[in-house]
Write an enzyme that holds these catalytic residues in place. Structure first.
Site, PDB file in Angstrom:
ATOM      1  N   LYS A 183     -68.528 -15.938   4.248  1.00 15.62           N
ATOM      2  CA  LYS A 183     -69.604 -16.557   3.473  1.00 15.62           C
ATOM      3  C   LYS A 183     -69.081 -17.172   2.172  1.00 15.62           C
ATOM      4  O   LYS A 183     -68.289 -16.562   1.472  1.00 15.62           O
ATOM      5  CB  LYS A 183     -70.630 -15.466   3.147  1.00 15.62           C
ATOM      6  CG  LYS A 183     -71.979 -15.922   2.679  1.00 15.62           C
ATOM      7  CD  LYS A 183     -72.914 -14.715   2.667  1.00 15.62           C
ATOM      8  CE  LYS A 183     -74.284 -15.028   2.167  1.00 15.62           C
ATOM      9  NZ  LYS A 183     -74.990 -16.109   2.798  1.00 15.62           N
ATOM     10  N   GLY A 243     -64.555 -11.810  -1.915  1.00 13.01           N
ATOM     11  CA  GLY A 243     -63.358 -11.907  -1.071  1.00 13.01           C
ATOM     12  C   GLY A 243     -63.116 -13.317  -0.574  1.00 13.01           C
ATOM     13  O   GLY A 243     -61.979 -13.797  -0.549  1.00 13.01           O
ATOM     14  N   CYS A 244     -64.189 -13.996  -0.193  1.00 11.96           N
ATOM     15  CA  CYS A 244     -64.052 -15.358   0.322  1.00 11.96           C
ATOM     16  C   CYS A 244     -63.640 -16.335  -0.779  1.00 11.96           C
ATOM     17  O   CYS A 244     -62.881 -17.270  -0.534  1.00 11.96           O
ATOM     18  CB  CYS A 244     -65.358 -15.800   0.979  1.00 11.96           C
ATOM     19  SG  CYS A 244     -65.788 -14.775   2.416  1.00 11.96           S
ATOM     20  N   THR A 245     -64.128 -16.091  -1.987  1.00  7.55           N
ATOM     21  CA  THR A 245     -63.739 -16.940  -3.118  1.00  7.55           C
ATOM     22  C   THR A 245     -62.258 -16.734  -3.439  1.00  7.55           C
ATOM     23  O   THR A 245     -61.514 -17.702  -3.641  1.00  7.55           O
ATOM     24  CB  THR A 245     -64.620 -16.636  -4.344  1.00  7.55           C
ATOM     25  OG1 THR A 245     -65.979 -16.924  -4.006  1.00  7.55           O
ATOM     26  CG2 THR A 245     -64.194 -17.464  -5.547  1.00  7.55           C
ATOM     27  N   ALA A 264     -60.196 -18.488  -0.687  1.00  9.69           N
ATOM     28  CA  ALA A 264     -60.244 -19.948  -0.828  1.00  9.69           C
ATOM     29  C   ALA A 264     -59.408 -20.415  -2.012  1.00  9.69           C
ATOM     30  O   ALA A 264     -58.667 -21.395  -1.918  1.00  9.69           O
ATOM     31  CB  ALA A 264     -61.694 -20.410  -0.971  1.00  9.69           C
TER      32      ALA A 264
END
Length: 155
Positions: free
Chosen positions: A39, A44-46, A49
């Site tokens: 998401k 974690g995704c930030t 990325a």
């Protein structure tokens, strides 16, 4: 469909954060680092990325394209790209068809609740479209460096 290292990577066509249609075959002749994440805008995704962003130039020097995939819509992807200055495309897989083809749409558990979602995973596809490496259940810390080191080893 089961995917395996040494087999052709499953083909796909998805809409990117820019609104354009993107096909895996568009990148023939380059390595593709295809990473699936749960998401946009989550911690974690930030981090993942931004790690790919920070090493983007080094991947580019190795003729490697980075593509991120999640079920989020294009507008949310675009906000994520703009907020963090991401120099690569994020692809929309709202119906999780590509995630299923790559075997990353899984039953997850969080705070006692079960739901279906993306298992953080990365795949490296060679210049001919063959799957040459996969990481599943990715832990973010150090992962991007591992992916970069793997492509460097391909020489």
């Amino acid at each position: 469909m089961t995917i395996a290292v040494g087999q052709p990577a499953p083909a796909f066509e998805l809409i990117a954060n820019t609104g354009e249609k993107v096909k895996l075959s568009d990148f023939k002749g380059k390595y593709v680092v295809l990473y699936f994440y749960p998401k946009d805008m989550t911690p974690g995704c930030t981090t993942e990325a931004c790690d790919f962003r920070d090493f983007h130039d080094q991947f580019a020097e190795l003729e490697a394209i980075i593509l991120g995939v999640s079920p989020d819509p294009a507008e949310k992807h675009q906000k994520f790209v703009e907020k963090h200055g991401l120099p690569f495309l994020l692809l929309v897989d709202e119906k999780h068809e590509v995630a299923e083809r790559y075997g990353v749409w899984k039953l997850k558990k969080n705070f006692g609740k079960e739901y279906m979602g993306i298992e953080r995973s990365t795949f490296v596809i060679d210049k001919e479209g063959m799957l040459i490496k996969e990481w599943r259940k990715v832990k973010v810390k150090g992962h991007v460096e591992d992916a970069l080191a793997f492509i460097k080893e391909q020489g």
